[in-house]
Design a protein around this motif. Structure first.
Motif, PDB file in Angstrom:
ATOM      1  N   GLY A 128       0.790  -1.212   0.000  1.00  0.00           N
ATOM      2  CA  GLY A 128       0.000   0.000   0.000  1.00  0.00           C
ATOM      3  C   GLY A 128       0.825   1.266   0.000  1.00  0.00           C
ATOM      4  N   ARG A 129       2.125   1.144   0.202  1.00  0.00           N
ATOM      5  CA  ARG A 129       2.993   2.314   0.281  1.00  0.00           C
ATOM      6  C   ARG A 129       4.097   2.363  -0.769  1.00  0.00           C
ATOM      7  N   GLY A 130       4.308   1.280  -1.510  1.00  0.00           N
ATOM      8  CA  GLY A 130       5.385   1.299  -2.492  1.00  0.00           C
ATOM      9  C   GLY A 130       5.476  -0.006  -3.249  1.00  0.00           C
ATOM     10  N   GLY A 131       6.615  -0.226  -3.897  1.00  0.00           N
ATOM     11  CA  GLY A 131       6.773  -1.442  -4.685  1.00  0.00           C
ATOM     12  C   GLY A 131       8.233  -1.674  -5.040  1.00  0.00           C
ATOM     13  N   ARG A 132       8.477  -2.823  -5.652  1.00  0.00           N
ATOM     14  CA  ARG A 132       9.816  -3.178  -6.152  1.00  0.00           C
ATOM     15  C   ARG A 132       9.697  -3.431  -7.641  1.00  0.00           C
ATOM     16  N   ILE A 133      10.618  -2.871  -8.406  1.00  0.00           N
ATOM     17  CA  ILE A 133      10.513  -2.845  -9.863  1.00  0.00           C
ATOM     18  C   ILE A 133      11.822  -3.321 -10.485  1.00  0.00           C
ATOM     19  N   ALA A 134      11.702  -4.158 -11.522  1.00  0.00           N
ATOM     20  CA  ALA A 134      12.846  -4.516 -12.359  1.00  0.00           C
ATOM     21  C   ALA A 134      12.777  -3.673 -13.623  1.00  0.00           C
ATOM     22  N   CYS A 135      13.893  -3.047 -13.983  1.00  0.00           N
ATOM     23  CA  CYS A 135      13.900  -2.146 -15.137  1.00  0.00           C
ATOM     24  C   CYS A 135      15.173  -2.343 -15.955  1.00  0.00           C
ATOM     25  N   ALA A 136      15.161  -1.828 -17.164  1.00  0.00           N
ATOM     26  CA  ALA A 136      16.255  -2.066 -18.105  1.00  0.00           C
ATOM     27  C   ALA A 136      17.495  -1.244 -17.786  1.00  0.00           C
ATOM     28  N   GLN A 137      17.346  -0.188 -16.999  1.00  0.00           N
ATOM     29  CA  GLN A 137      18.499   0.637 -16.660  1.00  0.00           C
ATOM     30  C   GLN A 137      18.442   1.033 -15.193  1.00  0.00           C
ATOM     31  N   GLU A 138      19.598   1.357 -14.639  1.00  0.00           N
ATOM     32  CA  GLU A 138      19.643   1.747 -13.244  1.00  0.00           C
ATOM     33  C   GLU A 138      19.027   3.128 -13.055  1.00  0.00           C
ATOM     34  N   ILE A 139      18.315   3.285 -11.945  1.00  0.00           N
ATOM     35  CA  ILE A 139      17.702   4.569 -11.591  1.00  0.00           C
ATOM     36  C   ILE A 139      18.236   4.955 -10.221  1.00  0.00           C
ATOM     37  N   PRO A 140      18.848   6.106 -10.082  1.00  0.00           N
ATOM     38  CA  PRO A 140      19.494   6.449  -8.815  1.00  0.00           C
ATOM     39  C   PRO A 140      18.493   6.708  -7.697  1.00  0.00           C
ATOM     40  N   ARG A 141      18.942   6.468  -6.492  1.00  0.00           N
ATOM     41  CA  ARG A 141      18.139   6.753  -5.302  1.00  0.00           C
ATOM     42  C   ARG A 141      17.791   8.241  -5.266  1.00  0.00           C
ATOM     43  N   GLY A 142      16.556   8.548  -4.888  1.00  0.00           N
ATOM     44  CA  GLY A 142      16.096   9.924  -4.796  1.00  0.00           C
ATOM     45  C   GLY A 142      15.405  10.431  -6.047  1.00  0.00           C
ATOM     46  N   ARG A 143      15.462   9.683  -7.154  1.00  0.00           N
ATOM     47  CA  ARG A 143      14.841  10.124  -8.396  1.00  0.00           C
ATOM     48  C   ARG A 143      13.316  10.003  -8.297  1.00  0.00           C
ATOM     49  N   SER A 144      12.625  11.017  -8.756  1.00  0.00           N
ATOM     50  CA  SER A 144      11.165  10.993  -8.793  1.00  0.00           C
ATOM     51  C   SER A 144      10.700  10.398 -10.114  1.00  0.00           C
ATOM     52  N   LEU A 145       9.567   9.710 -10.089  1.00  0.00           N
ATOM     53  CA  LEU A 145       9.025   9.103 -11.298  1.00  0.00           C
ATOM     54  C   LEU A 145       7.527   8.898 -11.137  1.00  0.00           C
ATOM     55  N   HIS A 146       6.881   8.521 -12.238  1.00  0.00           N
ATOM     56  CA  HIS A 146       5.476   8.115 -12.215  1.00  0.00           C
ATOM     57  C   HIS A 146       5.388   6.675 -12.700  1.00  0.00           C
ATOM     58  N   LEU A 147       4.605   5.887 -11.985  1.00  0.00           N
ATOM     59  CA  LEU A 147       4.415   4.479 -12.307  1.00  0.00           C
ATOM     60  C   LEU A 147       3.008   4.301 -12.871  1.00  0.00           C
ATOM     61  N   HIS A 148       2.907   3.737 -14.071  1.00  0.00           N
ATOM     62  CA  HIS A 148       1.606   3.487 -14.705  1.00  0.00           C
ATOM     63  C   HIS A 148       1.377   1.982 -14.733  1.00  0.00           C
ATOM     64  N   VAL A 149       0.315   1.522 -14.055  1.00  0.00           N
ATOM     65  CA  VAL A 149       0.081   0.090 -13.915  1.00  0.00           C
ATOM     66  C   VAL A 149      -1.413  -0.203 -13.958  1.00  0.00           C
ATOM     67  N   ALA A 150      -1.787  -1.321 -14.588  1.00  0.00           N
ATOM     68  CA  ALA A 150      -3.187  -1.759 -14.640  1.00  0.00           C
ATOM     69  C   ALA A 150      -3.422  -2.787 -13.546  1.00  0.00           C
ATOM     70  N   LEU A 151      -4.329  -2.478 -12.629  1.00  0.00           N
ATOM     71  CA  LEU A 151      -4.660  -3.358 -11.513  1.00  0.00           C
ATOM     72  C   LEU A 151      -6.164  -3.571 -11.491  1.00  0.00           C
ATOM     73  N   ALA A 152      -6.592  -4.825 -11.587  1.00  0.00           N
ATOM     74  CA  ALA A 152      -8.024  -5.165 -11.541  1.00  0.00           C
ATOM     75  C   ALA A 152      -8.823  -4.331 -12.533  1.00  0.00           C
ATOM     76  N   GLY A 153      -8.263  -4.167 -13.735  1.00  0.00           N
ATOM     77  CA  GLY A 153      -8.979  -3.465 -14.782  1.00  0.00           C
ATOM     78  C   GLY A 153      -8.928  -1.953 -14.706  1.00  0.00           C
ATOM     79  N   ARG A 154      -8.209  -1.416 -13.734  1.00  0.00           N
ATOM     80  CA  ARG A 154      -8.083   0.032 -13.601  1.00  0.00           C
ATOM     81  C   ARG A 154      -6.626   0.442 -13.794  1.00  0.00           C
ATOM     82  N   THR A 155      -6.367   1.405 -14.660  1.00  0.00           N
ATOM     83  CA  THR A 155      -5.007   1.914 -14.831  1.00  0.00           C
ATOM     84  C   THR A 155      -4.742   2.972 -13.771  1.00  0.00           C
TER      85      THR A 155
END
Length: 233
Positions: A128-155
């Protein structure tokens, strides 16, 4: 506790003792999915979830009574049981620094927006507070981003910040870099929606594993959110 969440507690043995064999299987399956070791012999368990009135061996570990009536002594959970309360109780029993939120293992395609860039990635676990992600390139600690994900039919579009980064090859069973993210600017309603989704998914997965119908009466023991995106459940 490691960055990827691998912890070494005491042996996490638990037992479920009720008069309902289907519910015993259902709850046992949920606990096993959370990496607790379910045993048939209550005397071998560190924590025993027991229906009030059931006879237990003289020597057992911590007993959590499952009863609709509040108890003045001892721990208890009142049906319908909240999975989040159950999870936190177990974490408090087995770990000196307990997690507060259920982590749901998954392997789901997602998109990350990092500034102007868009990066295809995979969501490996969600709370409910975060997640763990595998990605093609390293992303440094402290970087802000937006995560787009489809869960139970809702994006869902979730603002997040990277709180740890694991280089390629260091992550368990993955050759890709991994990052842990914490959701930011997160309302209580959004948190409750994610929690509903996670709890409902835990129950549905256990029913599928055990061959239990989603309308089976044994589910009345659990607080099952009717709609993952309803903050009221």
């Amino acid at each position: 506790m490691t960055l990827l969440g691998g912890r070494q507690p005491d042996i996490k043995q638990v037992a479920v003792v009720t008069r309902n064999p289907k519910f015993n299987k259902l709850l046992g399956s949920i606990l096993a999915d959370w990496k607790f070791f379910v045993v048939e012999d209550p005397s071998a368990a560190k924590v025993v979830f027991a229906e009030r009135g059931m006879e237990l061996p003289p020597r057992v570990g911590e007993v959590v009574w499952l009863t609709p009536m509040p108890l003045t002594e001892g721990r208890f959970l009142a049906p319908p049981i909240s999975l989040s309360r159950l999870y936190h109780l177990l974490e408090s029993q087995f770990f000196s620094t307990p997690r507060r939120h259920i982590r749901l293992a998954m392997d789901l395609a997602i998109a990350l927006e990092i500034g102007e860039a868009r990066l295809e990635s995979r969501l490996l676990s969600l709370s409910g507070r975060g997640g763990r992600i595998a990605c093609a390139q390293e992303i440094p600690r402290g970087r802000s981003l937006h995560l787009h994900v489809a869960l139970a039919g809702r994006t869902q579009s979730l603002a997040a910040e990277v709180i740890y980064s694991v280089p390629a090859g260091d992550a368990q069973i993955s050759s890709q870099p991994q990052v842990g993210v914490l959701f930011k600017a997160f309302s209580n309603q959004q948190f409750e929606m994610l929690r509903n989704f996670i709890e409902k998914t835990c129950i549905e997965r256990a029913c599928a594993r055990e061959g239990i119908a989603l309308h089976d009466p044994c589910l009345s023991w659990l607080d099952v959110p009717a709609d993952p995106w309803s903050a009221t459940g």
